[in-house]
Design an enzyme around this catalytic site. Structure first.
Site, mmCIF file in Angstrom:
data_model
loop_
_atom_site.group_PDB
_atom_site.id
_atom_site.type_symbol
_atom_site.label_atom_id
_atom_site.label_comp_id
_atom_site.label_asym_id
_atom_site.label_seq_id
_atom_site.Cartn_x
_atom_site.Cartn_y
_atom_site.Cartn_z
ATOM 1 N N LEU A 122 0.871 -1.174 0.000
ATOM 2 C CA LEU A 122 0.000 0.000 0.000
ATOM 3 C C LEU A 122 0.906 1.221 0.000
ATOM 4 O O LEU A 122 1.960 1.213 0.636
ATOM 5 C CB LEU A 122 -0.901 0.030 1.247
ATOM 6 C CG LEU A 122 -1.980 -1.046 1.392
ATOM 7 C CD1 LEU A 122 -2.718 -0.855 2.714
ATOM 8 C CD2 LEU A 122 -2.966 -1.016 0.236
ATOM 9 N N ASP A 123 0.496 2.254 -0.701
ATOM 10 C CA ASP A 123 1.256 3.501 -0.660
ATOM 11 C C ASP A 123 1.325 4.019 0.776
ATOM 12 O O ASP A 123 0.438 3.745 1.596
ATOM 13 C CB ASP A 123 0.599 4.567 -1.542
ATOM 14 C CG ASP A 123 0.643 4.213 -3.026
ATOM 15 O OD1 ASP A 123 1.523 3.431 -3.418
ATOM 16 O OD2 ASP A 123 -0.211 4.729 -3.773
#
Length: 291
Positions: A122-123
């Site tokens: 995930l960013d």
């Protein structure tokens, strides 16, 4: 191209070499080639720029984890925004990996020295569900589900404006932006990697919409880029969003809300949820109340 390189460079996995290709680090006959499936012909000259690996000591750190589910094979964690998933340049400590190693020290080295247990990412500014494998069997099991796209992921995003239709599919290839190394870009068919995102409008406000995004592929920045492509950038997105922000928010409104998958050795699918964080609920509530 990726097969050609993996047969000659034994120090790196094929997936790692594919990443280098996508990042524009491979030249064929003097030209950058970003497609792993490009054909290599007899007489071609292939060169690759191997990036320096950061020197990182993976010392476990006692960072609180919001664990949604755990068994002997894996962890499903509700990651907060602002937490980097694994060590990289500029983030040598304080990552999710450091926290997981403190919680489950036996998983050190699973799937890679610097990214133990990580099967997807995930960013930094995206919150929500992320899976971490605790052993090699689980790591391979989960990687195969991501490879065959049987893992179902649903994100919640608050976007600027309204989509052209209440629901639909965005089918737009993605490649590294040649002008900005940290950005991705929509490119013509055949020039990048196929990328599809289904979306559904859950709620519509005067200038905003709450969107369910269902990524069918897993490209870097895919949801952010696809929503911007249809004229609906995600609120708070510092890369693809609008600079002028009318809402009070200090992060990107993108949350990995729902995850459906088969646990290792289990024939039945399981679904897990991570509720919207309080700071995102406050933004929604302010829109509903008209404030």
């Amino acid at each position: 191209l990726d097969k050609f390189l993996s047969a000659r460079i034994s120090d790196y996995s094929r997936s790692r070499l594919q990443t280098m290709i996508r990042d524009g680090r491979v030249n064929v006959n003097g030209k950058v080639e970003q497609k792993s499936g490009a054909m290599v012909e007899l007489g071609d000259v292939v060169s690759i720029e191997i990036p320096l690996e950061p020197t990182v000591s993976l010392v476990p750190e006692s960072i609180p984890l919001d664990i949604i589910f755990e068994n002997q094979d894996l962890l499903i964690i509700n990651k907060p925004a602002g937490l980097v998933v694994h060590p990289a340049v500029g983030h040598a400590s304080g990552t999710l990996v450091h926290a997981v190693l403190a919680h489950a020290p036996d998983m050190e080295g699973v799937g890679g020295e610097l990214r133990p247990g990580i099967v997807h990412r995930l960013d930094k500014d995206t919150s929500g569900l992320i899976i971490v494998a605790k052993n090699d069997f689980a790591h391979r099991w989960l990687q195969e589900q991501f490879r065959t796209r049987t893992v179902k992921k649903v994100y919640l995003a608050l976007v600027e404006g309204h989509p052209p239709t209440p629901q639909g599919r965005i089918d737009a290839p993605i490649a590294r932006d040649p002008s900005h190394r940290k950005r991705m870009a929509i490119v013509p068919p055949g020039k990048g990697r196929e990328s599809q995102t289904d979306y559904y409008t859950r709620e519509q406000f005067d200038q905003y919409a709450l969107i369910e995004a269902h990524p069918l592929t897993g490209r870097t920045h895919q949801i952010r880029l696809h929503l911007e492509f249809i004229g609906c950038p995600i609120v708070g997105d510092s890369i693809y969003g609008r600079r002028k922000q009318n809402l009070t928010i200090n992060r990107m409104f993108l949350h990995a809300w729902k995850l459906t998958l088969q646990l290792p050795g289990d024939p039945e699918e399981r679904t897990f949820y991570a509720p919207l964080p309080e700071e995102l609920m406050e933004v929604l509530n302010s829109l509903k109340s008209g404030n």
